[in-house]
Write an enzyme that holds these catalytic residues in place. Structure first.
Site, short mmCIF file in Angstrom:
data_model
loop_
_atom_site.label_atom_id
_atom_site.label_comp_id
_atom_site.label_asym_id
_atom_site.label_seq_id
_atom_site.Cartn_x
_atom_site.Cartn_y
_atom_site.Cartn_z
N HIS A 153 1.30 5.76 5.40
CA HIS A 153 0.49 6.15 4.25
C HIS A 153 0.69 7.63 3.91
O HIS A 153 0.72 8.01 2.74
CB HIS A 153 -0.98 5.87 4.52
CG HIS A 153 -1.30 4.41 4.58
ND1 HIS A 153 -2.39 3.92 5.24
CD2 HIS A 153 -0.66 3.34 4.05
CE1 HIS A 153 -2.43 2.60 5.12
NE2 HIS A 153 -1.38 2.23 4.40
N SER A 171 0.82 -1.21 0.00
CA SER A 171 0.00 0.00 0.00
C SER A 171 0.86 1.26 0.00
O SER A 171 0.34 2.35 -0.22
CB SER A 171 -0.95 0.01 1.19
OG SER A 171 -0.25 -0.08 2.40
#
Length: 272
Positions: free
Chosen positions: A191, A138
């Site tokens: 992230h 991710s």
């Protein structure tokens, strides 16, 4: 005699899924296969795959710099692997189709892995004084979402939410926050670092790390990569040009424009 009950239709067409997978470009399918291979290796108990390849701030040294490149390929369990592959594959496939296989290799094995990792280590270790290890593809998902948000902003700067106009470049930040809220054991910091590097990619600041097109053509011709490698995307086969073209400026664009983690330690991860 009662007739057998018909089974309900599948929510997707298996033949279309198979056709899509068979059309994946070379680098994208290699990344998918390597991620699956590392996931399968996690079933054995002789070698700790996650401990070996995770991005652990305190374990980064001259002899373990490989961690800056291995952490996106390693995951913690089936669902983490499956969901990250589901999110990454179309984004990576589009990137490779737009920029070519060699450019994708140069960026994703280089700055698009090491830069988010370096930024994460800087904040996690030297500012927050923590040692949370991270793994997961991710990092690339949110990086590509950040890059796409910049591309969207250039052609459509705002979207409306009631009486408010919200900049479209913030969409990846909203996605980052929502995943951190609704998906357990994910890293907001990891992230966020990915999104910030994606912004730099979308703004064109990472173009310096892409080999010149003349060199890429020479390598392709010298090694006959297009003839030898199935599903290879050549410099001259790219869909939208070297760095992509805004839909409204296709005819006028003569120059180049840039297109544009599961965690260990405390069991945090990048992505679902």
């Amino acid at each position: 005699m009662a007739s057998p009950t018909a089974l309900p239709p599948l929510p997707f067409n298996p033949s279309r899924v198979r056709s899509y997978l068979l059309r994946l470009p070379l680098f994208t399918r290699i990344v998918v296969l390597v991620i699956i291979a590392f996931w399968l290796l996690e079933f054995q108990t002789i070698w700790g795959v996650v401990q070996w390849g995770s991005l652990t701030p305190d374990d980064i040294g001259l002899g373990s710099m490989y961690r800056l490149n291995t952490y996106p390929f390693i995951h913690t369990g089936f669902f983490h692997t499956f969901l990250n592959l589901l999110a990454l594959t179309p984004l990576l496939e589009r990137f490779e189709a737009e920029h070519g296989t060699l450019t994708a290799v140069a960026l994703f094995i280089g700055p698009l892995s090491t830069f988010p990792a370096g930024l994460y280590i800087l904040v996690e270790k030297f500012i927050l004084h923590r040692n949370t290890a991270v793994v997961g593809a991710s990092v690339w998902v949110f990086l590509l979402l950040g890059s796409e948000a910049i591309r969207t902003y250039k052609s459509n700067p705002y979207f409306s939410l009631g009486p408010y106009k919200i900049p479209t470049w913030t969409s990846s930040l909203f996605a980052c926050a929502l995943v951190s809220i609704f998906v357990p054991d994910t890293s907001f910091l990891g992230h966020l670092c990915s999104v910030l590097i994606g912004y730099l990619l979308g703004l064109g600041y990472l173009k310096v790390f892409v080999p010149p097109e003349k060199i890429l053509r020479w390598i392709e011709g010298k090694l006959n990569l297009l003839g030898r490698l199935p599903h290879y995307v050549s410099v001259d086969q790219k869909t939208y040009g070297r760095y992509g073209v805004l839909p409204s400026s296709t005819a006028a664009a003569g120059g180049e424009r840039s297109t544009p983690l599961s965690y260990l330690g405390t069991n945090q991860r990048l992505g679902p």
